[in-house]
Design a protein around this motif. Structure first.
Motif, short mmCIF file in Angstrom:
data_model
loop_
_atom_site.label_atom_id
_atom_site.label_comp_id
_atom_site.label_asym_id
_atom_site.label_seq_id
_atom_site.Cartn_x
_atom_site.Cartn_y
_atom_site.Cartn_z
N ALA A 173 -9.09 2.80 11.32
CA ALA A 173 -8.69 4.20 11.23
C ALA A 173 -9.90 5.06 10.92
CB ALA A 173 -7.60 4.38 10.18
N GLN B 278 -1.90 6.91 8.47
CA GLN B 278 -1.65 5.77 7.61
C GLN B 278 -2.70 5.70 6.50
OE1 GLN B 278 -2.12 1.59 9.00
NE2 GLN B 278 0.08 1.71 9.22
N ARG B 279 -3.95 5.89 6.90
CA ARG B 279 -5.03 5.86 5.91
C ARG B 279 -4.79 6.94 4.85
NH1 ARG B 279 -10.42 4.17 7.47
NH2 ARG B 279 -10.73 3.15 5.50
N PHE B 280 -4.50 8.17 5.30
CA PHE B 280 -4.29 9.27 4.35
C PHE B 280 -3.08 9.00 3.47
CE2 PHE B 280 -6.41 12.27 7.63
CZ PHE B 280 -7.65 11.87 7.18
N ALA B 281 -2.03 8.39 4.07
CA ALA B 281 -0.81 8.16 3.30
C ALA B 281 -1.01 7.11 2.22
CB ALA B 281 0.33 7.74 4.24
N SER B 282 -2.04 6.26 2.37
CA SER B 282 -2.28 5.24 1.35
C SER B 282 -3.30 5.72 0.32
CB SER B 282 -2.78 3.94 2.00
OG SER B 282 -4.09 4.12 2.49
N MET B 283 -3.71 6.98 0.44
CA MET B 283 -4.70 7.52 -0.50
C MET B 283 -4.01 8.39 -1.55
SD MET B 283 -7.78 8.29 2.15
CE MET B 283 -8.57 9.43 1.08
N SER C 6 0.82 -1.21 0.00
CA SER C 6 0.00 0.00 0.00
C SER C 6 0.86 1.27 0.00
CB SER C 6 -0.98 -0.02 1.16
OG SER C 6 -0.33 -0.28 2.37
N THR C 7 2.10 1.15 -0.40
CA THR C 7 3.05 2.26 -0.60
C THR C 7 3.45 2.99 0.68
OG1 THR C 7 1.61 4.18 -0.97
CG2 THR C 7 1.93 2.71 -2.85
N LEU C 8 3.23 2.37 1.84
CA LEU C 8 3.56 3.04 3.10
C LEU C 8 5.01 2.81 3.50
CD1 LEU C 8 0.36 2.25 5.19
CD2 LEU C 8 0.88 4.29 3.86
N TRP D 133 4.91 4.48 7.40
CA TRP D 133 3.57 4.76 7.96
C TRP D 133 2.92 3.55 8.53
CZ3 TRP D 133 2.72 9.33 9.37
CH2 TRP D 133 3.40 10.34 8.71
N ARG E 203 -10.83 11.58 -1.99
CA ARG E 203 -10.63 10.74 -3.18
C ARG E 203 -11.26 11.35 -4.42
NH1 ARG E 203 -8.70 4.93 -1.94
NH2 ARG E 203 -8.23 5.05 -4.14
N GLY F 57 -3.95 5.40 13.34
CA GLY F 57 -3.81 4.94 11.97
C GLY F 57 -4.43 5.88 10.95
N ILE F 58 -4.80 7.08 11.40
CA ILE F 58 -5.43 8.04 10.48
C ILE F 58 -4.41 8.54 9.45
CG2 ILE F 58 -6.65 10.26 10.33
CD1 ILE F 58 -8.43 8.73 12.00
N ARG G 15 -1.71 4.12 -5.64
CA ARG G 15 -2.64 4.58 -4.60
C ARG G 15 -4.03 4.86 -5.15
NH1 ARG G 15 2.04 7.06 -1.88
NH2 ARG G 15 1.65 9.13 -2.64
#
Lengths: 250, 251
Positions: free
Chosen positions: A86, B88-93, A50-52, B251, A104, B85-86, A75
């Motif tokens: 989250a 983290q969520r934004f970083a995967s968007m 997931s590119t993290l 993240w 999005r 994890g917020i 992404r």
């Protein structure tokens, strides 16, 4: 072209090797379970996909996009439901969905939110703060948030860890419904039963490597033929819990 | 840019929905202002001179304390977003990674300026009067905004790196204390030599003196440059550190 293509994936943290050459492919519309105990590297694999997190070696592609070189494109194609739900506790369920819809770039955020609330059975709780939701509801909202913007691949990292049996059944039902919509799901779990319930293909991750993978039927063939034994079947504690609380496992 | 706006809206909603944040941030400085003016104020008169308006005198110091405690909430909010994890969520968007960071910085700036406005209003009720013109007001607000931005970047670093919630906001305690060892509440001439030396050479004194001079229509000396240099220097150093730790973490 597969929805997910992972080849020789490596990752170490200091001297500790977490992924030691992991390879697998997930076809479009498939539910793929990465099964492993705590610390097997499941979350690390999800984070790389997931590119993290940058990989230490090997390649990973999602919908044909290299997660390292074409992170932005990747992404667009994915959605992550991380290990801990989250969701924003202070916002209502509906506001959470609208927030993600706006981020999005979904055309009509309010409408998209309402239709997901309906689909995930959260309409009654739509205007309550997410902080007041039960574990199962929170996870459902979390997964609903991941469905905004029509991602092609959804990552679910241990979607039922920490949930009570009711919550787990709720989430299973939700995941099964996702599959009908044609989305590809990569889920990680430490529960054998969860993989059995949800996944088309199961891969077992151990010591940073995939030691076996295949459909449930293929995995069953790895074992010696079943021998017949007659045993009195006692109800499991789970069955008792669900019967007593009035919720049959379906 | 528009994504930063969406995330800024989210954080402002957080602030409006947690009244305890607003109360803690604005009430504590106001209570201190009441205490200093109506309890200690009388005793200060001899060293300040009879015709000094003590509300106007100590107002800049109170504002700095309010901003220091206000920015600690930025560290707190960032820690929460990270833990839940917020981030983290934004970083995967598919949005710029910097949007989540800038939303916090913008929220800090706006919410602290609201606190500053509330404290100005209360000070007016308590007898604060200003002879400053538009330009002086703009300059004073500008310095307070710059100070906020500086401390916000200081706050972002523990917000990203702290391991516990207490650790995240601990940075603000010494900063909240600094105005007490400055020219904010009493003239530095009354302090023992070593303390006086510290008071006159630490950042708060130059900022307090500059804001005070601007608001009271006094001539602003070279201290405004010292104040600006402190703010820009500390802000730039922590900005670099913050951006580095924000990008560097997985993240």
């Amino acid at each position: 072209m597969s929805a997910i293509n992972v080849s020789g994936l490596r990752k170490s943290f200091g001297s500790q090797t977490v992924l030691d050459g992991v390879s697998f492919a997930v076809e479009h519309g498939e539910v793929f379970a990465l099964l492993g105990s705590n610390g097997a590297g499941k979350t690390t694999a999800i984070k790389i996909l997931s590119t993290l997190l940058p990989a230490g070696g090997g390649t990973a592609e999602v919908c044909g996009f290299d997660v390292a070189k074409q992170a932005r494109k990747a992404r667009e194609a994915i959605s992550l439901t991380g290990q801990f739900a989250a969701v924003d506790d202070i916002l209502t369920g509906r506001e959470n969905l609208i927030l993600v819809a706006k981020l999005r770039g979904v055309k009509n955020p309010a409408q998209a939110a309402d239709s997901l609330l309906d689909r995930f059975g959260l309409t009654d709780a739509a205007n309550k703060r997410a902080g007041t939701y039960s574990g199962g509801m929170t996870r459902r909202l979390d997964i609903a948030m991941s469905m905004l913007g029509s991602p092609k691949v959804v990552f679910l990292d241990e979607p039922t860890t920490g949930l009570d049996p009711d919550g787990r059944l709720e989430v299973w039902k939700t995941v099964k419904e996702l599959v009908g919509s044609g989305v590809t799901v990569l889920l990680t779990t430490q529960y054998l039963e969860e993989a059995e319930q949800l996944a088309d293909v199961i891969a077992i991750l151990r010591g940073g490597k995939i030691i076996v993978s295949g459909t449930l039927d293929e995995l069953k063939k790895l074992f010696p033929p079943a021998k017949k034994e007659y045993v009195e079947k006692q109800p499991t504690l789970e069955e008792i819990f669900l019967a007593v609380t009035g919720r049959e496992g379906k | 840019m528009s994504k930063t706006g969406v995330l800024f809206g989210r954080l402002m909603r957080h602030i409006l929905r947690s009244p305890d944040t607003i109360i803690t941030v604005a009430m504590l400085p106001i209570a201190m202002m009441l205490l200093f003016v109506y309890v200690f104020g009388g005793a200060m008169k001899p060293s300040l001179g009879e015709n000094v308006n003590y509300v106007s005198y100590m107002l800049p110091g109170i504002l700095l304390i309010a901003i220091a405690s206000g920015t600690s909430y930025t560290a707190f909010r960032m820690y929460e977003d990270r833990e839940k994890g917020i981030f983290q969520r934004f970083a995967s968007m598919p949005i710029p990674r910097s949007a989540a960071l800038w939303a916090h910085v913008l929220t800090s700036l706006v919410s602290n300026m609201i606190t500053v406005a509330i404290i100005f209003a209360v000070a007016l009720l308590m007898g604060f009067r200003s002879s400053a013109g538009i330009l002086e007001w703009l300059a004073a607000i500008g310095i307070l905004a710059l100070f906020t931005l500086t401390l916000t970047w200081v706050a972002v670093v523990p917000g990203i790196t702290a391991k516990t919630i207490d650790g995240a906001s601990a940075f603000s305690y010494p900063i909240i204390f600094l105005p007490f060892i400055s020219s904010a509440f009493v003239p530095t001439e009354t302090m023992p030599a070593a303390v006086r030396w510290f008071a006159e050479n630490q950042p708060v004194t130059s900022i307090v003196n500059t804001v005070r001079a601007l608001l009271n229509g006094q001539t602003v000396g070279s201290e405004i440059w010292v104040a600006l240099a402190w703010c820009v220097g500390i802000g730039a150093a922590f900005w670099a550190l913050a951006v580095r730790s924000y990008r560097g973490r997985g993240w």
